[in-house]
Scaffold this motif. Sequence first.
Motif, short mmCIF file in Angstrom:
data_model
loop_
_atom_site.label_atom_id
_atom_site.label_comp_id
_atom_site.label_asym_id
_atom_site.label_seq_id
_atom_site.Cartn_x
_atom_site.Cartn_y
_atom_site.Cartn_z
N GLY A 250 3.54 -4.01 1.37
CA GLY A 250 2.43 -3.09 1.53
C GLY A 250 1.48 -3.52 2.63
O GLY A 250 1.66 -4.57 3.27
N ASN A 251 0.45 -2.73 2.85
CA ASN A 251 -0.50 -2.98 3.93
C ASN A 251 -1.31 -4.24 3.66
O ASN A 251 -2.02 -4.33 2.67
CB ASN A 251 -1.44 -1.78 4.08
CG ASN A 251 -2.45 -1.98 5.19
OD1 ASN A 251 -2.17 -2.66 6.19
ND2 ASN A 251 -3.63 -1.39 5.05
N SER A 252 -1.19 -5.21 4.56
CA SER A 252 -2.03 -6.42 4.55
C SER A 252 -1.93 -7.23 3.26
O SER A 252 -2.89 -7.89 2.87
CB SER A 252 -3.49 -6.04 4.83
OG SER A 252 -3.63 -5.42 6.08
N SER A 262 3.12 -3.98 -8.26
CA SER A 262 4.45 -4.56 -8.48
C SER A 262 5.58 -3.74 -7.91
O SER A 262 6.75 -4.02 -8.19
CB SER A 262 4.67 -4.74 -9.98
OG SER A 262 4.60 -3.49 -10.66
N ARG A 263 5.28 -2.73 -7.08
CA ARG A 263 6.34 -1.88 -6.54
C ARG A 263 6.48 -2.11 -5.04
O ARG A 263 5.49 -2.32 -4.33
CB ARG A 263 6.02 -0.41 -6.81
CG ARG A 263 5.92 -0.06 -8.28
CD ARG A 263 7.26 -0.19 -8.99
NE ARG A 263 7.18 0.31 -10.36
CZ ARG A 263 6.90 -0.43 -11.42
NH1 ARG A 263 6.64 -1.73 -11.26
NH2 ARG A 263 6.85 0.09 -12.63
N GLY A 292 -2.08 1.40 -4.12
CA GLY A 292 -3.25 1.08 -4.92
C GLY A 292 -3.14 -0.28 -5.59
O GLY A 292 -2.04 -0.81 -5.79
N ASN A 293 -4.28 -0.86 -5.96
CA ASN A 293 -4.31 -2.16 -6.62
C ASN A 293 -4.20 -1.96 -8.13
O ASN A 293 -4.97 -1.21 -8.72
CB ASN A 293 -5.60 -2.90 -6.27
CG ASN A 293 -5.53 -4.37 -6.62
OD1 ASN A 293 -5.45 -4.73 -7.80
ND2 ASN A 293 -5.55 -5.22 -5.62
N ASN A 294 -3.24 -2.66 -8.76
CA ASN A 294 -3.02 -2.47 -10.20
C ASN A 294 -3.85 -3.40 -11.08
O ASN A 294 -3.63 -3.49 -12.28
CB ASN A 294 -1.54 -2.61 -10.55
CG ASN A 294 -1.00 -4.02 -10.30
OD1 ASN A 294 -1.75 -4.91 -9.91
ND2 ASN A 294 0.29 -4.20 -10.53
N GLY A 295 -4.83 -4.10 -10.47
CA GLY A 295 -5.74 -4.91 -11.27
C GLY A 295 -6.80 -4.05 -11.94
O GLY A 295 -6.99 -2.87 -11.62
N ALA A 296 -7.52 -4.67 -12.87
CA ALA A 296 -8.61 -3.97 -13.55
C ALA A 296 -9.80 -3.82 -12.61
O ALA A 296 -10.07 -4.68 -11.77
CB ALA A 296 -9.02 -4.73 -14.80
N GLY A 308 -9.51 -1.87 -7.91
CA GLY A 308 -8.46 -1.84 -8.93
C GLY A 308 -8.48 -0.58 -9.77
O GLY A 308 -9.56 -0.11 -10.17
N ILE A 309 -7.29 -0.04 -10.05
CA ILE A 309 -7.20 1.17 -10.89
C ILE A 309 -6.24 0.97 -12.05
O ILE A 309 -5.87 1.93 -12.73
CB ILE A 309 -6.77 2.40 -10.07
CG1 ILE A 309 -5.41 2.15 -9.39
CG2 ILE A 309 -7.82 2.76 -9.03
CD1 ILE A 309 -4.86 3.37 -8.68
N GLY A 310 -5.81 -0.27 -12.29
CA GLY A 310 -4.94 -0.55 -13.42
C GLY A 310 -3.48 -0.24 -13.15
O GLY A 310 -3.06 -0.05 -12.01
N ARG A 311 -2.69 -0.17 -14.22
CA ARG A 311 -1.25 -0.01 -14.10
C ARG A 311 -0.83 1.29 -13.43
O ARG A 311 0.31 1.39 -12.93
CB ARG A 311 -0.61 -0.11 -15.49
CG ARG A 311 -0.71 -1.49 -16.12
CD ARG A 311 0.02 -1.53 -17.45
NE ARG A 311 -0.06 -2.86 -18.06
CZ ARG A 311 0.50 -3.17 -19.22
NH1 ARG A 311 1.17 -2.24 -19.91
NH2 ARG A 311 0.39 -4.38 -19.70
N ALA A 312 -1.69 2.27 -13.43
CA ALA A 312 -1.34 3.54 -12.79
C ALA A 312 -1.00 3.35 -11.32
O ALA A 312 -0.24 4.14 -10.73
CB ALA A 312 -2.50 4.53 -12.93
N ALA A 313 -1.54 2.28 -10.70
CA ALA A 313 -1.29 2.04 -9.28
C ALA A 313 0.18 1.81 -8.98
O ALA A 313 0.64 2.04 -7.86
CB ALA A 313 -2.10 0.83 -8.81
N ASN A 314 0.96 1.37 -9.99
CA ASN A 314 2.37 1.08 -9.75
C ASN A 314 3.21 2.33 -9.48
O ASN A 314 4.32 2.23 -8.94
CB ASN A 314 2.96 0.34 -10.95
CG ASN A 314 2.35 -1.04 -11.12
OD1 ASN A 314 1.94 -1.67 -10.16
ND2 ASN A 314 2.28 -1.49 -12.37
#
Length: 481
Positions: A250-252, A262-263, A292-296, A308-314
């Motif tokens: 991914g970017n940077s 994780s994708r 997107g970032n999958n962290g909280a 962070g936007i959570g698991r939806a980012a995956n």
Amino acid sequence: MSDKHVLAVFCLLVGTALPSFAYAQAAATSNTAITPDGTPNPNPPTMLPSTSHQADSADPDIPALKAGNLFSPKTGHSLSYWDGLVGHLTVEAGISGNPWTRSGRNFGQFYLDRANTVTLNQIMGSISHPITSIGGGYGIGFVAEVMYGSDARFDPTIGMGDGTLTGLYQWAPTQAHIDVHTPWIFRHGIDFQAGQMYALIGAEGTPALGRPFYSFNYASDYIVPFETVGIIATMHLSQHMDWILGIDAGNSTTFGQAGNNSRPKGYFGFAWNNLMGGKLNLHAIGHFGPQGNNGASRTSPAGWSSSGIGRAANSLMQYNASLLATYHVNKTLSLMAEALYLHDDASRDDAYGVTSYLSWDIHPSLTLNVRGEIFRDNTGGIINQYPGNMSYTNSLQNRPYFYYGAPPTTYGALTVGVAYRPPFVNRHLGTGTLTVRPEVRLDKSLNGTHPFNQAATVSGATVNNGTSNMLWFNLDAVLSF
């Protein structure tokens, strides 16, 4: 006709050019070959560059090695691999003059965000080796490059030294990859790059001489990846056509804990090289995957939020596509146009634009460059200002960060400048070259918003109490060896 319509018409009609300074990172899509300073080749040949230490008559795609600039092999002795080692150093400093700003910032710019301030933008050094024959139609090379300066604030790769310096002047590794040519499947083989490398889309490159102007266009600044870590394969389907496939983090970002989710992400596209007797190059390439970032999500005591936007980012995709055409009218006049598009499922953002360039070598020491752009930020979520020295890096690291933006806006920008290489200086620099680039630029909102020359005091705020245009004057000097 109003001034905004005049600007819009000009941006659409102005001729477009690949500037003769020429290290644009976008054009690397047509070949994984690189220029001697380690940046992607903007006008690559169908064959790989002269790289093998011994001509291989069975593989014309790997010509004989030429000595690099770091060593002077003895006359009469066979060249060894290390005789082809190449080193380059570039130093850029400049000032962006904006007499009308009330914020001290130039809105809509990453690298040139500080108005009326002299900055050391970059000291960039690289060591590289072009792909060199190791027999059997195989070849290998490499690139290592690092940058220090104010530009490094916006060019980190998370997991690779990010945050070790936190002031105006930071450092960032910009390239670290191995390049391999194989004779597999196709007549002209397949090239691979593995490691950290510049993104393959965006007409204006990170190195100072990777773009015609000191300032960037909106599209290259905001809607293309800067750096990727992964593997890219360029399959030479024919003498004039390449197929590009890649997979990256991914970017940077890098993989694992430093990744944004994780994708995997990756490239898919095609490039057509040296058409019409070498006058025309084209590419159509996209970069796809969740960004997107999958962290909280985190919030600072000052009320700043993280990305962070959570698991939806995956599973939320980002689509990035580029169409690029470069036409060399003759030896001194070149035209280029690029259309770029971005859609992000996570932020529900859409942005797209067209940039055109004209480059005319008036004299061997003087090049005239003209750039016109129309860029639409359809939601107002793309063109943001990151005032803090660590704001952009923090946004990638899922840390709370300060930023502000504008309403949905259609931006028009017209830039006119020259690249002057003073002979009375350069003849005393040996292998070095001094390039001075003054420019005049007008940015304007074409739909009545007022995002320029004003700042916000609340993170995430929308600025619409500034001006509808921004006239500014820029100057940089680039010393390259």
